[in-house]
Structure formats: C-alpha cells, structure tokens
Scaffold this active site. Structure first.
Site, PDB file in Angstrom:
ATOM      1  N   ASP A   1       8.564 -12.873  -7.633  1.00 27.45           N
ATOM      2  CA  ASP A   1       7.477 -12.931  -8.073  1.00 27.45           C
ATOM      3  C   ASP A   1       7.347 -12.010  -6.335  1.00 27.45           C
ATOM      4  O   ASP A   1       7.683 -11.993  -5.667  1.00 27.45           O
ATOM      5  CB  ASP A   1       6.851 -13.699  -7.871  1.00 27.45           C
ATOM      6  CG  ASP A   1       5.253 -14.309  -8.633  1.00 27.45           C
ATOM      7  OD1 ASP A   1       5.009 -13.013  -8.721  1.00 27.45           O
ATOM      8  OD2 ASP A   1       5.014 -15.536  -8.746  1.00 27.45           O
TER       9      ASP A   1
ATOM     10  N   ASP B   1      -0.216 -11.834 -15.349  1.00 26.63           N
ATOM     11  CA  ASP B   1      -0.528 -13.651 -15.600  1.00 26.63           C
ATOM     12  C   ASP B   1      -1.639 -13.986 -16.990  1.00 26.63           C
ATOM     13  O   ASP B   1      -1.704 -14.731 -17.629  1.00 26.63           O
ATOM     14  CB  ASP B   1      -1.074 -13.480 -14.596  1.00 26.63           C
ATOM     15  CG  ASP B   1      -0.036 -13.524 -13.450  1.00 26.63           C
ATOM     16  OD1 ASP B   1       1.288 -14.822 -13.797  1.00 26.63           O
ATOM     17  OD2 ASP B   1      -1.170 -13.917 -12.650  1.00 26.63           O
TER      18      ASP B   1
HETATM   19  C1  DGJ Z   1       2.163 -15.785 -10.321  1.00 23.99           C
HETATM   20  C2  DGJ Z   1       3.657 -15.012 -11.604  1.00 23.99           C
HETATM   21  O1  DGJ Z   1       2.809 -14.274 -13.165  1.00 23.99           O
HETATM   22  C3  DGJ Z   1       2.905 -16.325 -12.070  1.00 23.99           C
HETATM   23  O2  DGJ Z   1       4.027 -16.107 -13.952  1.00 23.99           O
HETATM   24  C4  DGJ Z   1       3.767 -17.853 -11.767  1.00 23.99           C
HETATM   25  O3  DGJ Z   1       5.025 -17.075 -11.140  1.00 23.99           O
HETATM   26  C5  DGJ Z   1       2.863 -17.827 -10.383  1.00 23.99           C
HETATM   27  N1  DGJ Z   1       2.788 -16.697  -9.821  1.00 23.99           N
HETATM   28  C6  DGJ Z   1       3.596 -18.157  -9.409  1.00 23.99           C
HETATM   29  O4  DGJ Z   1       3.509 -18.674  -8.142  1.00 23.99           O
END
Ligand code: DGJ
Length: 740
Positions: A479, A549
């Site tokens: 991430d 997301d």
């Molecule tokens: C952003 C990601 O896109 C999510 O899927 C998740 O992993 C969160 N960060 C966790 O902090």
C-alpha cells in the site's frame, strides 16, 4: 517485422504486419519524423513527406536559405530555441547558462530482441525473435552530450516501445531539466483526446474532448502516478468507436511524476510528449554519467479502441508483468480490511478465514494494523514486526493457523511510510522527506521515508524479508497512502534536489525487484489508497493492483470500465463488499456485486460470518463459478460493449482464445418501467460456432449473437404480480455461452 535503413535517403522504416514508423535524418542532421500509422509499402524514398517551405515570421536554420525551419517539420525529439517554438522533448542546462542542444545523427544499430532498462520497469521479450530494436545515436557537438533513442517494434501488434538515454561525454557537468520518454509529432490534429481521470474512490473515469490548437495536458506532481490522472492517453479520430477507426494509445511505464501532453500548433501539427514531468525535474549529469528515461509504449489500432486495448492487455499481461503469477489464474481471496478495520484479534481473524474457507476462498489476507503499536492510523508505520498483544504467535503463528485451515496467507505492508509514533522514526527522525527549516506536512498522520537513500530501502527490505523468510506468506498487498510533499533529501546536495522524486521511485522499484527476486512465488498486489498508483510501472513487479478503495458495485462499473482501456482484467483487483457499502452507503444485490467483481481478480472484502445462510450459499456458488471461469475472465479477450459513461446500461464480455466460451456481464443502474426492447450485439465469437446460453439452454450461432444481438429486454418490466421477483435498481445479469 523489419527495420530497414536506406543509406542514400538516410531513412528508417520500422514495420510489421500492422504498423509502419518512418523517420529520416534532416538536412541539419537532426532526426525528423515522417509517418506513424497503418502499415504501408516500403519504398526507397519517402522524402516527399518532409513538407517544408517559406512561411513569413519563421526563423530558418541555414543562412541564405528560407526553406528549412524546425518549426514546420515533424521531429523525433524536439528541442526549443533553434527555430522550433513548441514544447521540447529535451532541455539541457549548461554551465554557461545556455539551454540549447543540437543532437545530430551519428550512427545506429539494429538488434534482435529488446535491451533491459537498468533499474526501470519495461516491456521485454522472451525470445529475441519477438522484436527488433533500433538504437539511434545522436550527439551534440558543443556539449558532448549523446542521445540514444530506442525504438522497439514487436513482431505482433501495432506496438512501438520507446525511450531515450542521455550521456555526458563532455568535460563539464550539465543539468537535464526535461527528458521525455517519447515525442511524437503527427501531421494533423483531427483527433479526440481521451484521458482517464478522477480522484480517490473514483479513479480512471473516461474524459473525451476534441484536440484544439494550444496545449492539452494531464500530469502528476504528487510523487506517484496518482488517483487524479493515469499515465495513459489516447488520440482517436472523431469517427473512431470501439470497433472501427484509428486510435493511438500512449502509455508510460512509470509510477512517479509524469506529463502527458498534446500541443497543436497553428498549422495543425500535433506534438505528443510523454515522460517524467519536467516540473521541478533537474538531473545533474557529471562527465561520464548517463540518464535513462522510463519507457513509453505507443499502440496504433486501425480497428477502434477495443483492438487498441486488447493489444495493451496482451503486451502488459505477457511482456510486462513477470514471474510465477503472470500466467496463472489468481487466487480468490478474503481481505479483512472492511470486515474489521483495526479492530481484530488472532481468533477473530481465524474465524473470518474459517468461514471463507468453508465457502471456497483460497487466500486470507490480513490488512493494515498487525504491526508495531498500530491500533489506529496514528502509529506504527515503519515497525514491521507483529504486535504481540494482537498476534501472540506473530505472523508465523497466524500464517500457520491459516495454512492449517487449508488456505494461503497474505499480508499488508506500507513500506514507504512512517508514523512519528514508531520506533523507526524515533531511531531515525532524519529519514523522512522534508525541507530544511520547514515543517513537514502529513497525510493520514504519516510521513514519507526517503527512498532515494539506499540505506533506508535496505532497512525496510530486511524487516520485510525477515517476515517472508520466517512465515508462510503467499501474497503481499503493498500500500501507499499519501502523496509526497516538501520533497527534499538530506542526503543530496542542493544542485541534486531536482532528482529526488525520480530517485524515490527508483528506490521503490529497487525494493520491489529485491523482494520479487528473493520470493518469486509470492503474489504481489500494488495499492495506493486504492488506485493511486495503478500504472504499468507497478505491473512489472505486481501483476495485479487494488483498483480503487471504492468497492461499491455501481461505482466500480466506471472505474473498471475506464481501467480496461489500457490494463488487462487479470490486473484489476476487485472484491465483493458489504451493504450498505462503506464508501457510498448504497445497497446493491449480492449477485450484482459479484457480477462486477468477476471481471477482475475477485475476492471478498467482508466477514462472511455476517451473511445469512442463504447469502452464504450464494457466495459458495459465486466462488465455484469464478473457479470455473477465471482463466477465461482474466486472460480471455475482453470487449467493452456498452459504456457506463454513456448511459444506464453497462455491458462487457470476455471470450476465450478458442472462441468456444464467453461470459457476458450486463448491468443496469436504474430500473425503468415498460422498457423498450433491448439487444446487445456481442463481439469476438466465431460466426459459425453454435453457442448455448447456459441458463436458458437456448442456442444461437455466433453470427446471430454478433449481428442480431443477444436479447436483454426485461421480461418483468411493468408486471405487478410479484414485486419481489425482479431486482429493481442495480440489477445485473451474466450470460454464459458455450459452444455446443
Ligand atoms: C488503503 C487501501 O486501499 C485499503 O484497501 C486498506 O488497505 C487501507 N489502506 C489500510 O490502511
């Protein structure tokens, strides 16, 4: 496929069955562009394409001559200030303050295959017969800087991969302030410009506008390719649609700051520039040093946008992505993020995983929150050691419990970031990117580690590798949750600060390269707050990326549809999540959530224990379905049939290579009443094969489905006997067609 050079006319012709690319040495020894497009016959002399002549208010190169001006010729790598007034592909700031260059043709080489670009992601060949590469060597006699322009033409597909390398053979240091990967001058401007833009949770929405005189551009100055814009644009003719007409896609294999720009001059020539954003870029080249630009890929299609996309899909799937997972159907996963956020214990995770296993899920992924003092987003980043108060047996113990269930285990990292509340920051407060004397801005309470520094990348590598060596980890979600600000490295001198953004990305690539080499069987999924770094650079290391997301099925229609213009289905991370959805609070039927997620890597972003028995049964059927069809869905030929950017109905389909099976996804955002008759004309089938709809048992020839179309009229529309029989808004259907 061939690259021909005519010594008399000093003309190069690169061609395969689909495209021709022609260029020549200009009268001033610089390189001129003559043609890029559909394959044409080879000729000894294409010099008639070099249109030039007297125009008032023009500056000319040769004294006494009023015919040759760089302003009016198409070039391969334009320079500003020596009669060309367009934005340049390259700018070299010299010690005497001059920014002029004059790169003159010296020699060239033609080699089989394609060379690697050191430290950078790039397309490749597995066999040198798959491509040929032309390297043009040019030199500026005043500065001693050499410019190598690389052109790789592949045997199949309308693909040309390009990059540039600048090397200082002079005696004085210079500063590169612009070094684009590609400069493409086109003879007219009768094009529409397509870009894929948005923001967090609405990435890669298609925007179209007509090219006009002046500049149109997209860029990123955030340190990552960004949610806002994707390093990919298309120029298409106004009449071009998905299945006919000319289109040229321009894609940059890079994950940092970029610029994609089209400048149309007032004589209607178009210059496309693609590469690292020149904004703030300043790379010092000492004598003996060289700079390699990232690679850019151009794809020409004479048969519409869909063919262009399929060419990108195959190239990026087979000759950009690498490793064990490249050609393998992807495991169906259950990620705990939306199920628990930071609120979990080992037992709670195992309970989620056990139910997932019962439903057929193959991989359980533990997301954010397992390390250091991380119980919220205020602490812990940088401390890649399991938190014993949450995971008494560490990652090793949890991974083993998941393996004992008969599943694989995956783990989340955010390697590039640090919280001030972490042991790493307390030990190394000078490891973040920050500008002396100024406060460092945070994003999500976190700061960016200076990945331009090798010792920092080494440290993160050691922490990550230790976990991967000790525990059974089969998957990593990498991430990256904030953009870069106050970009400054305390390890570099003042006159090298313009290098930091690029050096940062090279550090990210280096860490990826080391981890993927040492752990070749681990499946990497890239992520940056969803789709903030969904680009070809990442695909070289991580064959799939979390697309957004936003897990709402209806929002995902646009996100995934837009993504497919460049990126293959096997790269699109897509999951079923709970309702009400956590981003838009919408309630969509479970079957629609799955029908959208099937066109991607597929998984669940929820706790299946919280579903009803009936829903769990449906989930089991979904997983069984995906296991049966994932090869076809992820690696088949993908066709966009009806766009969510145009209306209420979205439709797309995937067909296997043998054309014996196809899956069509049909989605309707809002229901209507007493609706008109509706059909969708399919694509990519064999006209002579007879296909059976697996649900109705009815059979149709491929030519019927592609010419008459598949009937999608709503049989229930307007009937009131049983309001529960239909699904109303957010409905979808899947048509599975098999050859009989
Ligand atoms: C952003 C990601 O896109 C999510 O899927 C998740 O992993 C969160 N960060 C966790 O902090």
């Amino acid at each position: 496929m061939s690259i021909l050079f005519n010594e008399h006319t000093r003309t190069f012709h690169l061609f395969n069955d689909e495209i021709s690319y022609i260029m020549t040495v200009l009268p001033n020894e610089q390189m001129g562009q003559l043609y890029f497009g559909r394959r044409i016959h080879h000729k000894e002399d294409f010099s008639y394409l070099l249109e030039n002549g007297y125009r008032p208010m023009t500056s000319y190169v040769f004294e006494g001559d009023r015919s040759f001006s760089l302003e009016h010729v198409k070039q391969e790598y334009g320079v500003y200030g020596t009669t060309d007034y367009r934005r340049p592909a390259v700018e070299v700031l010299q010690e005497n303050g001059s920014r002029l260059s004059d790169f003159r043709y010296q020699s060239h080489t033609i080699t089989a295959g394609k060379p690697k670009l050191p430290g950078l992601p790039a397309t490749y060949t597995e066999n040198s017969s798959e491509a040929e590469t032309l390297t043009l060597l040019l030199e500026d006699p005043v500065t001693g800087i050499t410019l190598e322009l690389l052109y790789t033409i592949f045997e199949k597909g309308g693909i040309l991969a390009r990059s540039a390398k600048l090397a200082n053979h002079g005696e004085k240091s210079v500063h590169l302030t612009t070094a684009m990967s590609l400069c493409m001058d086109l003879p007219d401007c009768d094009y529409e410009w397509l870009q894929f833009s948005g923001a967090w949770a609405r990435e890669r929405h298609l925007k179209i506008r007509k090219l006009e005189q002046g500049i149109q551009a997209i860029d990123s100055r955030r340190g990552h390719s960004s949610h806002e814009h994707n390093p990919f644009i298309v120029l298409k003719r106004p009449y071009t649609n998905e299945f006919q007409g000319e289109a040229i896609g321009f894609s940059l294999i890079y994950s940092g700051n970029f610029l994609a720009q089209a400048e149309v001059d007032t004589h209607n020539m178009t210059r496309v520039l693609l590469g690292i954003s020149p904004e703030g870029f300043d790379w010092k080249l000492e004598p003996g040093e060289a700079f390699q630009t990232p690679e850019a890929v151009m794809v020409y299609s004479a048969s519409g946008l869909n063919q262009m996309s399929q060419t990108f899909h195959k190239l990026y799937q087979k000759r950009l992505a690498r490793g064990y997972w490249r050609d393998r159907a992807r495991p169906i996963l259950n990620n705990n993020w939306e199920a628990t956020y930071f609120d979990f214990t080992e037992d709670k995770l195992v309970k989620i995983a056990a139910k997932a296993k019962e439903c057929g899920v193959e991989l359980f992924v533990l997301d954010d929150g397992w390390f250091g003092e991380r119980s919220s987003d205020h602490a812990g980043l940088g401390d890649w050691i399991a938190n014993p108060s949450r995971l008494a047996n560490g990652i090793t113990g949890l991974a083993q419990r998941i393996e004992d269930l008969g599943m694989k285990f995956g783990l989340w990292f955010e390697p590039e970031m640090v919280n001030k509340d972490s042991n790493l920051y307390r030990a190394h407060p000078d490891w973040i990117l920050e500008t002396p004397g100024r406060s460092a801005s945070h994003g999500r309470n976190q700061f960016v580690l200076d990945f331009s520094r090798k010792e920092i990348v080494d440290c993160i590598y050691e922490m990550m590798a230790k976990i991967l060596r000790e525990a059974k980890v089969s998957y990593i979600k990498w991430d990256m949750n904030r953009s870069i600000t106050e970009c400054y490295s305390s390890a570099l001198p003042a006159d090298r600060q313009g290098e930091v953004f690029h050096r940062y990305i090279l550090g990210v690539y280096d860490l990826y390269e080391r981890l993927t080499s040492e752990f070749p069987h681990v499946l990497f999924e890239s992520c940056a707050s969803g789709g903030g770094r969904f680009d070809p650079g990442m695909l070289y290391y991580a064959p799939q990326g979390w697309a957004s997301d936003d897990s709402d099925a209806i929002e995902r229609l646009k996100i995934q549809y837009g993504t497919t213009y460049c990126y293959p289905i096997s790269s699109i991370g897509s999951h079923v999540s709970v309702i009400p959805n956590h981003q838009v609070f919408r309630k969509t039927p479970l079957h629609t959530r799955a029908n959208v997620a099937y066109f991607g890597t597929f998984g669940y972003e929820l706790d299946l224990n919280h579903l009803t028995q009936e829903e769990q049964k449906e989930v089991k059927e979904q997983i069984a379905f995906m296991k049966e069809y994932r090869e076809l869905l992820q690696f088949g030929n993908f066709y966009r049939l009806s766009s969510p950017f145009d209306g209420n109905i979205t439709c797309w389909m995937a067909v296997n290579e043998e054309q014996t099976q196809a899956v069509v996804g049909w989605y309707r955002v809002l229901c209507g009443v007493n609706l008109p008759y509706a059909r969708i004309r399919l694509q990519g089938l064999d006209p002579d094969f007879c296909y059976q709809d697996q649900e109705t048992g009815k059979s149709y020839f491929g030519d019927e489905l592609m010419n008459l179309g598949l009937i999608t009229s709503d049989p229930l529309s307007g009937q009131v006997e049983d309001p529960n029989a239909g699904y109303g808004d957010f409905d979808s259907r899947l048509f599975v067609l098999k050859r009989v």
